[in-house]
Design a protein around this motif. Structure first.
Motif, PDB file in Angstrom:
ATOM      1  N   CYS A 299      50.413  13.340  61.467  1.00 49.16           N
ATOM      2  CA  CYS A 299      49.947  14.404  62.348  1.00 49.16           C
ATOM      3  C   CYS A 299      51.103  14.776  63.278  1.00 49.16           C
ATOM      4  O   CYS A 299      51.663  13.912  63.948  1.00 49.16           O
ATOM      5  CB  CYS A 299      48.744  13.956  63.169  1.00 49.16           C
TER       6      CYS A 299
ATOM      7  N   VAL B 295      52.026  17.399  66.402  1.00 48.09           N
ATOM      8  CA  VAL B 295      51.452  18.299  67.395  1.00 48.09           C
ATOM      9  C   VAL B 295      52.592  18.878  68.223  1.00 48.09           C
ATOM     10  O   VAL B 295      53.456  18.136  68.694  1.00 48.09           O
ATOM     11  CB  VAL B 295      50.459  17.577  68.333  1.00 48.09           C
TER      12      VAL B 295
ATOM     13  N   SER C  71      48.840  22.047  65.512  1.00 51.77           N
ATOM     14  CA  SER C  71      48.901  20.746  64.846  1.00 51.77           C
ATOM     15  C   SER C  71      48.930  20.961  63.340  1.00 51.77           C
ATOM     16  O   SER C  71      48.417  21.959  62.836  1.00 51.77           O
ATOM     17  CB  SER C  71      47.707  19.876  65.238  1.00 51.77           C
TER      18      SER C  71
ATOM     19  N   CYS D 246      45.266  14.758  61.635  1.00 53.77           N
ATOM     20  CA  CYS D 246      45.001  15.385  62.945  1.00 53.77           C
ATOM     21  C   CYS D 246      43.501  15.482  63.126  1.00 53.77           C
ATOM     22  O   CYS D 246      42.908  16.570  63.188  1.00 53.77           O
ATOM     23  CB  CYS D 246      45.652  16.759  63.013  1.00 53.77           C
TER      24      CYS D 246
END
Length: 113
Positions: A87, A89, A103, A108
């Motif tokens: 993930c 971001v 994201s 996520c």
């Protein structure tokens, strides 16, 4: 406490993560929008990457994990199943205020609050 076999532990992890969603993940990050860059870094730690574009800054955070389990018997006989979860971001900051985030990745997700 007895240890669960890896396959049973994997199934349990999948069942428990079944309640985790992208919407839940985004709802956990949404409160950072409107906060200062300093508050964001104080809460999430130092980003792995920062990019400056004119008056805007982009702060990137990453999360990676690799999960593997032996297949069939002792592992050496049946091979391994390996799954990578990630993930990324990126928060957008302008005038020292977080204006939004994006994201991407297959991990996520978070339980909805």
């Amino acid at each position: 406490m007895p240890r669960l076999p890896l396959s049973a532990a994997s199934v349990l992890l999948l069942v428990l993560s079944g309640c985790a969603t992208r919407a839940g993940f985004e709802s956990r990050l949404a409160p950072y929008v409107g906060r200062s860059e300093g508050e964001l870094v104080a809460a999430l730690g130092v980003p792995v990457r920062v990019y400056q574009a004119g008056s805007r800054r982009f702060l990137q955070y990453e999360r990676r994990k690799v999960v593997g389990e032996a297949l069939g018997g002792w592992g050496w006989a049946g091979g391994y199943n390996v799954q990578t979860y990630s993930c990324d971001v990126t928060f957008e900051v302008a005038d020292n205020v977080v204006h939004g985030f994006t994201s991407r990745g297959n991990d996520c997700v978070a339980p909805e609050i």
